[in-house]
Design a protein around this motif. Structure first.
Motif, PDB file in Angstrom:
ATOM      1  N   ASN A 152       0.796  -1.227   0.000  1.00  0.00           N
ATOM      2  CA  ASN A 152       0.000   0.000   0.000  1.00  0.00           C
ATOM      3  C   ASN A 152       0.829   1.278   0.000  1.00  0.00           C
ATOM      4  N   GLY A 153       2.030   1.211  -0.537  1.00  0.00           N
ATOM      5  CA  GLY A 153       2.874   2.396  -0.629  1.00  0.00           C
ATOM      6  C   GLY A 153       3.831   2.263  -1.798  1.00  0.00           C
ATOM      7  N   GLU A 154       4.698   3.249  -1.939  1.00  0.00           N
ATOM      8  CA  GLU A 154       5.695   3.223  -2.992  1.00  0.00           C
ATOM      9  C   GLU A 154       7.082   3.186  -2.370  1.00  0.00           C
ATOM     10  N   VAL A 155       7.885   2.237  -2.834  1.00  0.00           N
ATOM     11  CA  VAL A 155       9.243   2.072  -2.351  1.00  0.00           C
ATOM     12  C   VAL A 155      10.186   2.291  -3.524  1.00  0.00           C
ATOM     13  N   ALA A 156      11.165   3.180  -3.357  1.00  0.00           N
ATOM     14  CA  ALA A 156      12.111   3.481  -4.426  1.00  0.00           C
ATOM     15  C   ALA A 156      13.141   2.366  -4.550  1.00  0.00           C
ATOM     16  N   ALA A 157      13.435   1.988  -5.791  1.00  0.00           N
ATOM     17  CA  ALA A 157      14.452   0.971  -6.055  1.00  0.00           C
ATOM     18  C   ALA A 157      15.191   1.359  -7.321  1.00  0.00           C
ATOM     19  N   THR A 158      16.499   1.114  -7.344  1.00  0.00           N
ATOM     20  CA  THR A 158      17.290   1.347  -8.546  1.00  0.00           C
ATOM     21  C   THR A 158      17.449   0.004  -9.257  1.00  0.00           C
ATOM     22  N   ILE A 159      17.012  -0.027 -10.509  1.00  0.00           N
ATOM     23  CA  ILE A 159      16.939  -1.266 -11.283  1.00  0.00           C
ATOM     24  C   ILE A 159      17.550  -1.007 -12.647  1.00  0.00           C
ATOM     25  N   ALA A 160      18.174  -2.023 -13.223  1.00  0.00           N
ATOM     26  CA  ALA A 160      18.700  -1.905 -14.579  1.00  0.00           C
ATOM     27  C   ALA A 160      17.530  -1.657 -15.532  1.00  0.00           C
ATOM     28  N   ALA A 161      17.660  -0.670 -16.394  1.00  0.00           N
ATOM     29  CA  ALA A 161      16.579  -0.304 -17.313  1.00  0.00           C
ATOM     30  C   ALA A 161      16.184  -1.457 -18.228  1.00  0.00           C
ATOM     31  N   LYS A 162      17.141  -2.336 -18.545  1.00  0.00           N
ATOM     32  CA  LYS A 162      16.841  -3.473 -19.415  1.00  0.00           C
ATOM     33  C   LYS A 162      15.906  -4.479 -18.755  1.00  0.00           C
ATOM     34  N   ASP A 163      15.776  -4.395 -17.433  1.00  0.00           N
ATOM     35  CA  ASP A 163      14.899  -5.309 -16.688  1.00  0.00           C
ATOM     36  C   ASP A 163      13.485  -4.756 -16.521  1.00  0.00           C
ATOM     37  N   LEU A 164      13.156  -3.684 -17.239  1.00  0.00           N
ATOM     38  CA  LEU A 164      11.843  -3.058 -17.135  1.00  0.00           C
ATOM     39  C   LEU A 164      11.101  -3.161 -18.466  1.00  0.00           C
ATOM     40  N   ALA A 165       9.787  -3.263 -18.363  1.00  0.00           N
ATOM     41  CA  ALA A 165       8.919  -3.238 -19.553  1.00  0.00           C
ATOM     42  C   ALA A 165       7.712  -2.394 -19.211  1.00  0.00           C
ATOM     43  N   ALA A 166       7.105  -1.818 -20.220  1.00  0.00           N
ATOM     44  CA  ALA A 166       5.893  -1.039 -20.001  1.00  0.00           C
ATOM     45  C   ALA A 166       4.812  -1.950 -19.425  1.00  0.00           C
ATOM     46  N   ALA A 167       4.062  -1.439 -18.441  1.00  0.00           N
ATOM     47  CA  ALA A 167       3.022  -2.264 -17.799  1.00  0.00           C
ATOM     48  C   ALA A 167       1.703  -2.103 -18.502  1.00  0.00           C
TER      49      ALA A 167
END
Length: 167
Positions: A152-167
């Protein structure tokens, strides 16, 4: 490419996309398997694996007037070409070409270049696999700060951009 050639979807046997791809290449066809990296969780262990972005499907470029397209159905690892009636159903123009353009040197789809700050994103691999968040900013070389929706909140995380896709 020949002028009359189009991309067609082909259903392959489960887990046999590599065999189907190799056999189609051997016959002179041009196959394309959209692949992604994904994380599998099992017994408290995370394993990153390479798999099909469209499970059970691949694409083959064919000219129906010149190629012996019916032989695709008899190829080891292939179930059948996706058909409409008696003819193979072509993929929308530009779709497969766009996927090929988004494929990196390792043959993995890379959506990171299309992401914009504020976009909803899904983590595709790593310890946060399958979590949804919001792209907060793109940092330096290939890193992104994502606000993940957790508890129920937002937690900041640094992630490699290649590991992300549009939801």
């Amino acid at each position: 490419m020949r002028a009359g050639a189009q991309w067609f979807a082909v259903s392959h046997q489960p887990g046999r996309e590599d065999i189907a791809e190799a056999n189609l290449l051997r016959q002179g066809f041009k196959p394309f398997v959209a692949r992604q990296l994904f994380t599998v969780r099992h017994a408290r262990r995370l394993t990153v694996r390479r798999g099909s972005f469209f499970p059970g499907y691949m694409f083959v470029r064919l000219d129906l007037t010149r190629d012996r397209w019916r032989s695709v159905n008899g190829t080891m690892g292939v179930r059948s070409i996706v058909m409409i009636g008696e003819r193979p159903a072509p993929c929308p123009a530009g779709l497969v070409e766009q996927l090929i353009d988004m494929t990196n040197a390792d043959g993995i789809l890379d959506f990171s270049s299309k992401l914009r700050v504020g976009d909803a994103v899904r983590v595709v691999s790593g310890p946060f696999a399958n979590l949804i968040g919001r792209l907060d900013r793109l940092d330096g070389p290939g890193r992104a700060r994502v606000l993940l929706s957790i508890m129920n909140g937002e937690v900041a995380a640094t992630i490699a951009a290649k590991d992300l896709a549009a939801a």
